[in-house]
Structure formats: structure tokens, C-alpha cells
Design a protein around this motif. Structure first.
Motif, short mmCIF file in Angstrom:
data_model
loop_
_atom_site.label_atom_id
_atom_site.label_comp_id
_atom_site.label_asym_id
_atom_site.label_seq_id
_atom_site.Cartn_x
_atom_site.Cartn_y
_atom_site.Cartn_z
N SER A 57 0.82 -1.22 0.00
CA SER A 57 0.00 0.00 0.00
C SER A 57 0.85 1.26 0.00
O SER A 57 0.57 2.20 -0.74
CB SER A 57 -0.93 0.01 1.22
OG SER A 57 -1.81 -1.09 1.17
N TYR A 58 1.88 1.30 0.84
CA TYR A 58 2.76 2.47 0.87
C TYR A 58 3.46 2.67 -0.47
O TYR A 58 3.60 3.81 -0.94
CB TYR A 58 3.81 2.36 1.98
CG TYR A 58 3.30 2.65 3.37
CD1 TYR A 58 2.31 3.59 3.61
CD2 TYR A 58 3.82 1.98 4.46
CE1 TYR A 58 1.85 3.85 4.88
CE2 TYR A 58 3.37 2.23 5.74
CZ TYR A 58 2.39 3.17 5.95
OH TYR A 58 1.94 3.43 7.21
N GLY A 59 3.90 1.61 -1.07
CA GLY A 59 4.56 1.73 -2.37
C GLY A 59 3.63 2.26 -3.44
O GLY A 59 3.99 3.15 -4.22
N LEU A 60 2.42 1.72 -3.49
CA LEU A 60 1.45 2.18 -4.49
C LEU A 60 1.00 3.61 -4.21
O LEU A 60 0.81 4.40 -5.15
CB LEU A 60 0.25 1.23 -4.53
CG LEU A 60 0.57 -0.19 -5.03
CD1 LEU A 60 -0.67 -1.07 -4.93
CD2 LEU A 60 1.12 -0.16 -6.44
N LEU A 61 0.84 3.96 -2.94
CA LEU A 61 0.48 5.34 -2.60
C LEU A 61 1.58 6.30 -3.04
O LEU A 61 1.30 7.37 -3.60
CB LEU A 61 0.24 5.47 -1.09
CG LEU A 61 -0.06 6.88 -0.58
CD1 LEU A 61 -1.30 7.45 -1.26
CD2 LEU A 61 -0.21 6.87 0.92
N GLY A 62 2.83 5.91 -2.83
CA GLY A 62 3.94 6.76 -3.29
C GLY A 62 3.90 6.97 -4.78
O GLY A 62 4.07 8.09 -5.27
N LEU A 63 3.65 5.91 -5.54
CA LEU A 63 3.57 6.04 -7.00
C LEU A 63 2.40 6.92 -7.42
O LEU A 63 2.53 7.72 -8.36
CB LEU A 63 3.47 4.66 -7.64
CG LEU A 63 4.72 3.77 -7.50
CD1 LEU A 63 4.42 2.36 -7.99
CD2 LEU A 63 5.90 4.38 -8.25
N ALA A 64 1.27 6.80 -6.74
CA ALA A 64 0.11 7.63 -7.07
C ALA A 64 0.42 9.11 -6.77
O ALA A 64 0.07 9.98 -7.57
CB ALA A 64 -1.11 7.17 -6.28
N LEU A 65 1.07 9.37 -5.67
CA LEU A 65 1.42 10.75 -5.35
C LEU A 65 2.38 11.33 -6.38
O LEU A 65 2.25 12.49 -6.79
CB LEU A 65 2.03 10.84 -3.95
CG LEU A 65 1.06 10.64 -2.79
CD1 LEU A 65 1.83 10.52 -1.47
CD2 LEU A 65 0.05 11.76 -2.72
N ILE A 66 3.35 10.53 -6.78
CA ILE A 66 4.31 10.98 -7.80
C ILE A 66 3.59 11.32 -9.10
O ILE A 66 3.88 12.32 -9.75
CB ILE A 66 5.39 9.90 -8.04
CG1 ILE A 66 6.27 9.76 -6.79
CG2 ILE A 66 6.22 10.21 -9.27
CD1 ILE A 66 7.08 8.47 -6.74
N ALA A 67 2.62 10.49 -9.46
CA ALA A 67 1.92 10.67 -10.74
C ALA A 67 0.91 11.82 -10.71
O ALA A 67 0.72 12.48 -11.74
CB ALA A 67 1.21 9.38 -11.13
N PHE A 68 0.30 12.08 -9.55
CA PHE A 68 -0.87 12.96 -9.56
C PHE A 68 -0.79 14.18 -8.65
O PHE A 68 -1.77 14.93 -8.57
CB PHE A 68 -2.12 12.16 -9.21
CG PHE A 68 -2.39 11.04 -10.17
CD1 PHE A 68 -2.74 11.30 -11.49
CD2 PHE A 68 -2.25 9.72 -9.77
CE1 PHE A 68 -2.97 10.27 -12.38
CE2 PHE A 68 -2.48 8.68 -10.65
CZ PHE A 68 -2.84 8.95 -11.97
N THR A 69 0.33 14.39 -7.95
CA THR A 69 0.40 15.54 -7.06
C THR A 69 1.69 16.33 -7.29
O THR A 69 2.40 16.09 -8.24
CB THR A 69 0.31 15.11 -5.57
OG1 THR A 69 1.48 14.35 -5.24
CG2 THR A 69 -0.94 14.30 -5.28
#
Length: 123
Positions: A57-69
Motif C-alpha cells: 500500500s505504501y509503495g502504491l500510494l507513493g507512486l500515485a502521489l508521484i503521478a498525480f500531485t
């Protein structure tokens, strides 16, 4: 020049954490041994699953933040998520793990995450 380095490191860290989580879900006993606190052969399924889901979950959240914030949001994430490997350092040391694993893997990961946060804040 700084942005590709900062974001590249953030992607690598996030992918690495997601892969660790997946490993805990797919080959839990081997993953626990690599973590530094081997699981009992006859038990600990909840510990192994929780660790896997948490890291994935932390890894995927990090990738989502990188992509969208923004870089600041990713920097705050890296700053806060650095608490996890710091805690893992203590867990390994308190549960009979080696100092080499505690500091060479977990503490070093925390340092890299903190450096990444600093790079991202500098953007």
C-alpha cells in the motif's frame, strides 16, 4: 537536473517498497527472513500478511502521489514514510536481528527516504 533525480529516486523507493510488500504476500517466510526477524515456521501468518499489505500500500500510494500531485506532497510523504524503516530498525534490534540488517537495510532506507524528501522540497 534536480527534478529527474528527485522524482527518479522517489519512483525507485516506491517501487522497491511495493515489491517488498508483494514478496511478503507471495513468499512470506523468505521475506520475513530478509526483513531481519524470521517468522516461526508454524505461525505468524497475520504478521506476514499485515507487513505485505502495509508495504504494498505504501509503495502504491507513493507512486500515485508521484503521478498525480506536487513535489511538496511527495516530499511530505517521503518525510513521514521514513518513520516506517526507522521503526523497522528498532523492531529488528529488539527481536534478535543483526545490527547489519537493522542499520544496513532499514536505517539506510530511512536515510535515503529523508534525503529524497529534502531533494523534493528543494524543487
Amino acid at each position: 537536473m534536480l527534478a529527474p533525480l528527485a522524482y527518479g529516486l522517489a519512483v525507485v523507493l516506491s517501487l522497491f517498497v511495493a515489491l517488498i510488500g508483494a514478496r511478503f504476500l507471495l513468499v512470506p517466510q523468505a521475506a520475513a527472513a530478509g526483513y531481519g526477524v524470521p517468522a516461526r515456521p508454524d505461525g505468524d501468518p497475520a504478521y506476514l500478511t499485515i507487513k505485505g499489505v502495509r508495504d504494498l500500500s505504501y509503495g502504491l500510494l507513493g507512486l500515485a502521489l508521484i503521478a498525480f500531485t506536487t513535489a511538496d506532497a511527495v516530499a511530505w510523504f517521503m518525510l513521514i514514510v521514513a518513520l516506517v524503516p526507522l521503526g523497522d530498525t528498532v523492531i529488528v534490534l529488539r527481536n534478535g536481528g543483526t545490527k547489519a540488517v537493522a542499520f544496513g537495510i532499514h536505517f539506510a532506507t530511512a536515510v535515503v527516504a529523508l534525503l529524497n524528501a529534502a531533494l523534493l522540497f528543494a524543487l
